[in-house]
Design a protein around this motif. Structure first.
Motif, short mmCIF file in Angstrom:
data_model
loop_
_atom_site.label_atom_id
_atom_site.label_comp_id
_atom_site.label_asym_id
_atom_site.label_seq_id
_atom_site.Cartn_x
_atom_site.Cartn_y
_atom_site.Cartn_z
N GLY A 210 0.73 -1.00 -0.10
CA GLY A 210 -0.04 0.03 -0.04
C GLY A 210 0.66 1.26 -0.07
N GLN A 211 2.14 1.07 0.20
CA GLN A 211 3.14 2.26 0.04
C GLN A 211 3.77 2.21 -1.18
N ASP A 225 -1.61 14.01 -10.64
CA ASP A 225 -1.59 15.34 -9.86
C ASP A 225 -1.55 16.66 -10.83
N GLY A 226 -1.70 16.23 -12.05
CA GLY A 226 -1.70 17.39 -13.04
C GLY A 226 -0.20 17.79 -13.46
N MET A 344 -2.40 -0.69 -14.74
CA MET A 344 -2.37 0.59 -14.59
C MET A 344 -3.53 0.93 -13.94
N GLU A 345 -4.58 0.63 -14.21
CA GLU A 345 -5.88 1.06 -13.49
C GLU A 345 -5.87 0.61 -12.10
N GLU A 346 -5.37 -0.62 -11.60
CA GLU A 346 -5.18 -0.94 -10.11
C GLU A 346 -4.15 0.00 -9.57
N MET A 347 -3.24 0.14 -10.06
CA MET A 347 -2.04 1.17 -9.55
C MET A 347 -2.43 2.46 -9.24
N PHE A 348 -3.23 3.06 -10.20
CA PHE A 348 -3.87 4.42 -10.13
C PHE A 348 -4.70 4.30 -9.06
N GLN A 349 -5.59 3.49 -9.00
CA GLN A 349 -6.75 3.43 -7.97
C GLN A 349 -6.09 3.39 -6.67
N LYS A 355 -4.37 8.73 -1.32
CA LYS A 355 -4.20 10.18 -1.56
C LYS A 355 -2.93 10.83 -2.01
N ARG A 356 -2.44 10.06 -2.96
CA ARG A 356 -1.32 10.48 -3.44
C ARG A 356 -1.52 11.71 -4.36
N PHE A 357 -2.69 11.93 -4.77
CA PHE A 357 -3.07 13.24 -5.70
C PHE A 357 -4.53 13.68 -5.43
#
Length: 357
Positions: A210-211, A225-226, A344-349, A355-357
């Motif tokens: 989770g880290q 995060d833009g 990619m979707e699992e990683m992003f979710q 709350k990384r971004f």
């Protein structure tokens, strides 16, 4: 090529040592072993760091096998001896993968090379060890994508070595090729144990802890995060799910015939392709990149924003195709690869949940 004997029987009668057990890839290696009923000797730098070790303790409590934690340090000679006692297999994943460093020699190259020598010298003096699986990288095969042009037929294979990286140019890649060469030197000088090397390309996917600790997570976090909404660098790379790379290590450890190096990746994709894999689910809520930055712009501002983007790095990687042959991973290890989009979707979710971004 005739398929080799692909029956994978994981030996649970002796413990397996996994170095750098808190790492992104190592977590999944440890999980596969524990799920199979293996006792894992897991080395970490700090036994008291619950933020980093907590998920391993949980895994040990709920898994079929168990995890015994040991303290060890790449730069401390002999510190792996206790953890290695009685192990037939050593899986050496510990090596720094960071883009934010002060001193390339001290932060990247020394720990990678000295750490590998330290672990393998201990292997040589530990009678029980029969096999070592080393986490290397495609970076040990090719330093910049332009180097693919010099490979036979323009395609990287396990016979190719990175000869263009140095302490000042692509130091991470230099740390990987230097460490792998040191490993083969030690392995070739003896006949007690066998070395099997896994050379993954760019690894993506959720982390078990989770880290998010890997440089991979920094890239994906920039998409969320833009920071990259104006565009991403025009770079292509072989990409693979972290669980497939873990699977390659397990197969390298326990398949009778496994030997040599193995290039491991699913598909060759650009950073833009990776960003677009997220657009179905996440476009509405996040400023995901939609285009590639022009080379001249990255050339102009890259070195000011991030020291990994030197002018030399940009000219040798942007717009050059990356081509490699992963067929040995399928024919010799029996790997089958997972979808990069779901990875990619699992990683992003997971990063949204953190709350990384």
């Amino acid at each position: 090529i005739g398929m080799v004997n692909m029956r994978l029987e994981i030996d649970t009668s002796a413990p397996v040592l996994v170095t750098g057990a808190t790492g992104f890839l190592a977590g999944w290696v440890v999980k596969q072993l524990v799920d199979a009923g293996v006792t894992v000797h897991a080395t970490v730098r700090n036994l008291k760091d619950n933020a980093k070790c907590g998920h391993l303790k949980t895994l040990s409590n709920i898994g079929k096998g168990k995890i015994v934690l040991f303290k060890a340090d790449l730069l401390e000679d002999g510190s792996y001896a206790e953890a290695m006692k009685g192990c037939r297999v050593v899986i050496h994943t510990a090596s720094p993968f960071i883009t934010n460093y002060n001193d390339a020699r001290k932060d990247l190259i020394e720990p990678a090379v000295r750490g590998t020598k330290n672990v393998l010298n201990t292997v040589c003096s530990t009678p029980s060890v029969e096999r070592v699986v080393l986490t290397s990288s495609c970076a040990a095969i090719c330093g910049d994508t332009i180097d693919c042009q010099d490979a036979p037929d323009g395609i990287l294979t396990e016979d190719v070595w990175n000869t263009t990286s140095s302490e000042t140019h692509q130091p991470y890649s230099f740390s990987k090729v230097s460490a792998e060469k040191a490993a083969w030197d030690i392995a070739d000088a003896q006949d007690k144990w066998r070395l099997v090397v896994i050379n993954p390309a760019f690894i993506i996917g959720p982390s078990l802890s989770g880290q998010s600790t890997s440089a991979t997570h920094d890239l994906v976090s920039g998409m969320g995060d833009g920071r990259m909404k104006s565009g991403v660098p025009a770079i292509q790379i072989g990409t693979v799910d972290v669980r497939d790379v873990a699977d390659a290590h397990i197969r390298g450890a326990f398949l009778d015939d496994a030997s040599g190096r193995h290039i491991v990746f699913k598909d060759v994709v650009s950073f833009l392709d990776l960003a677009l894999m997220l657009s179905d689910k996440y476009d509405a809520d996040y400023s995901l990149p939609k285009k590639e930055l022009p080379k001249w712009l990255v050339w102009l501002i890259g070195p000011l924003v991030d020291k990994t983007f030197s002018r030399k790095m940009i000219s040798r990687n942007f717009g050059h195709p990356w081509r490699a042959d992963n067929s040995k991973s399928v024919s010799a290890l029996g790997l089958s690869y997972n979808s990069l989009k779901s990875s990619m979707e699992e990683m992003f979710q997971q990063m949204i949940n953190q709350k990384r971004f």
